[in-house]
Design an enzyme around this catalytic site. Sequence first.
Site, PDB file in Angstrom:
ATOM      1  N   SER A 161     -41.062 -30.431 -45.954  1.00  0.00           N
ATOM      2  CA  SER A 161     -41.767 -31.174 -47.001  1.00  0.00           C
ATOM      3  C   SER A 161     -42.311 -30.248 -48.080  1.00  0.00           C
ATOM      4  CB  SER A 161     -42.930 -31.971 -46.390  1.00  0.00           C
ATOM      5  OG  SER A 161     -43.850 -31.090 -45.769  1.00  0.00           O
ATOM      6  N   HIS A 198     -35.422 -35.077 -46.685  1.00  0.00           N
ATOM      7  CA  HIS A 198     -36.844 -35.207 -46.406  1.00  0.00           C
ATOM      8  C   HIS A 198     -37.217 -36.663 -46.140  1.00  0.00           C
ATOM      9  CE1 HIS A 198     -41.271 -34.966 -47.839  1.00  0.00           C
ATOM     10  NE2 HIS A 198     -41.192 -34.782 -46.537  1.00  0.00           N
ATOM     11  N   GLU A 218     -35.860 -38.114 -49.611  1.00  0.00           N
ATOM     12  CA  GLU A 218     -35.569 -37.220 -50.731  1.00  0.00           C
ATOM     13  C   GLU A 218     -34.362 -36.357 -50.366  1.00  0.00           C
ATOM     14  OE1 GLU A 218     -39.846 -36.403 -52.888  1.00  0.00           O
ATOM     15  OE2 GLU A 218     -39.488 -35.374 -50.984  1.00  0.00           O
ATOM     16  N   ASN A 271     -44.608 -35.127 -53.059  1.00  0.00           N
ATOM     17  CA  ASN A 271     -45.760 -34.276 -52.781  1.00  0.00           C
ATOM     18  C   ASN A 271     -46.234 -33.505 -54.000  1.00  0.00           C
ATOM     19  OD1 ASN A 271     -46.429 -34.843 -50.097  1.00  0.00           O
ATOM     20  ND2 ASN A 271     -44.762 -33.570 -49.332  1.00  0.00           N
TER      21      ASN A 271
END
Length: 511
Positions: A123, A144, A156, A194
């Site tokens: 991540s 991800h 992702e 993120n």
Amino acid sequence: MNALSSQDLIAVIGAGAMGSGIVQVALNAGHRVALYDAAPAALARGVASIDATYRRLLDKGKIDAATHADRMARLLPAESLDDLARAALVIEAIVEDLDIKARVLSEVEALLGEHAIIATNTSSLSVTAIAARLKRPAQVAGLHFFNPAPLLPLVEIVSGKATAPEVADTLFATALAWHKVPVRCASTPGFIVNRVARPFYGEALRLLADCAASAATIDAILRDVGGFRMGAFELMDLIGHDVNYAVTKSVYDALYQDPRYKPSLLQKDLVDAGWLGRKSGTGFYAYGDNAVRPASFVAQDAPRPAQVIVEGDLGVAAPLIQLAHDAGLAVTVSQAAAGRALLWIDGVAIALTDGRSALQRLADGDPAGIVFDLAFDYRNGGAIALAAADLAQDGAMQTATGFFQALGKRVLIVDDVPGMVVMRTVAMLANEAADVVQQGVASAADTDLAMVNGVNYPRGPLAWADLIGAAAVGRVLANLAAAYGDDRYRSAPLLLRRALNGRRFHTGASA
């Protein structure tokens, strides 16, 4: 663009919560899945956890006994990495340590066929850096998933510098076949979610540090006014402050201490104290059978106003006019002075925040001593947030409160801080998303798709910028930068371009 066949063996390394969740996704799609963990006890727990999950679904009638038996029959516990040699795709979901990931993947790479794909579920680490440690970096990409992987739709697809386009294409098609929502992005700190999500936490923490309102009030505004599924503080408590702080610090350091991502001392203090949120029993809130949730700051009932005058174009807040009509208030529309957009409620001027405090507006000669926040849905939402300047006329807040209460809104009060809560949060989210697009990390469509499906935002940040107007978002950021004197609030170049050329980030229905 072909997906992996259901006849292809999928291998997962790491039998923790994330690895076990990914196994379930692949089993649900009809694959045989080999699960490996260096710790035999962890492997046994992972297999037991997967079986228990399917048994719960069986008990609830969501799958039948044959489906349960079939899926468990296709789960192949692996005693060694050698058992993964025939896999078409290997997904690692182990500790977030680049050296350990690269070492394990290097070992498994030597066993695989030359066309096998190696995917990392990292991540925060660089896919490019992991791939560079292997002999076939073109076959390496990020895949991800979000926890819990069987439930959350987003995946992702992260391309490192050397990732072959056909590898990313295969992973994208496979994720679609697994009934996921895949988005493409380049390997950059935080990828899409993120990275873009940092302001959601960062602005809330800054507001709390500035004593703008309590954590409970800020959370209530983000939920009930902004439309977010959870407030920032309750979400950080859920994630765990050790995890959330570590991700923020990782992105901050990886982007060379850009002030946009600066971690909060408030959150560090929680981590230092061991107050990690739900898992420790205490964070911004207390948890447990006897825990009492603090109340948000809600205004008391105020008198109903007699007259409403609309001056200028209220833009995104225009639905308030129809609500006032529907509430039976006397509404008059008047010409506005250049650039002004105000509501006059029994002679009290109020305005949608533009990033200035109400006090700054009065100092600038603007009559609005009361400001209200951006809302996800002014017409149907049940709450609004207000702030008053220290120099606002006596009774002004009560007058403004009475107006919004007449429209059926619960009124939440915050201190007179620049940009209030939702507006500054959305402006910063849109700004970060614009930078992601500007820098070629992801497309505008994929960026918004990621934020809606990865963290349940009510609207993509760039779609929200299209609704508000890029120029208005730019003004909010400029006013925040002037108020704080902080490079944190600088506008992304693409946002400025959209403000100048009047173009939207999306065209058609996606906006």
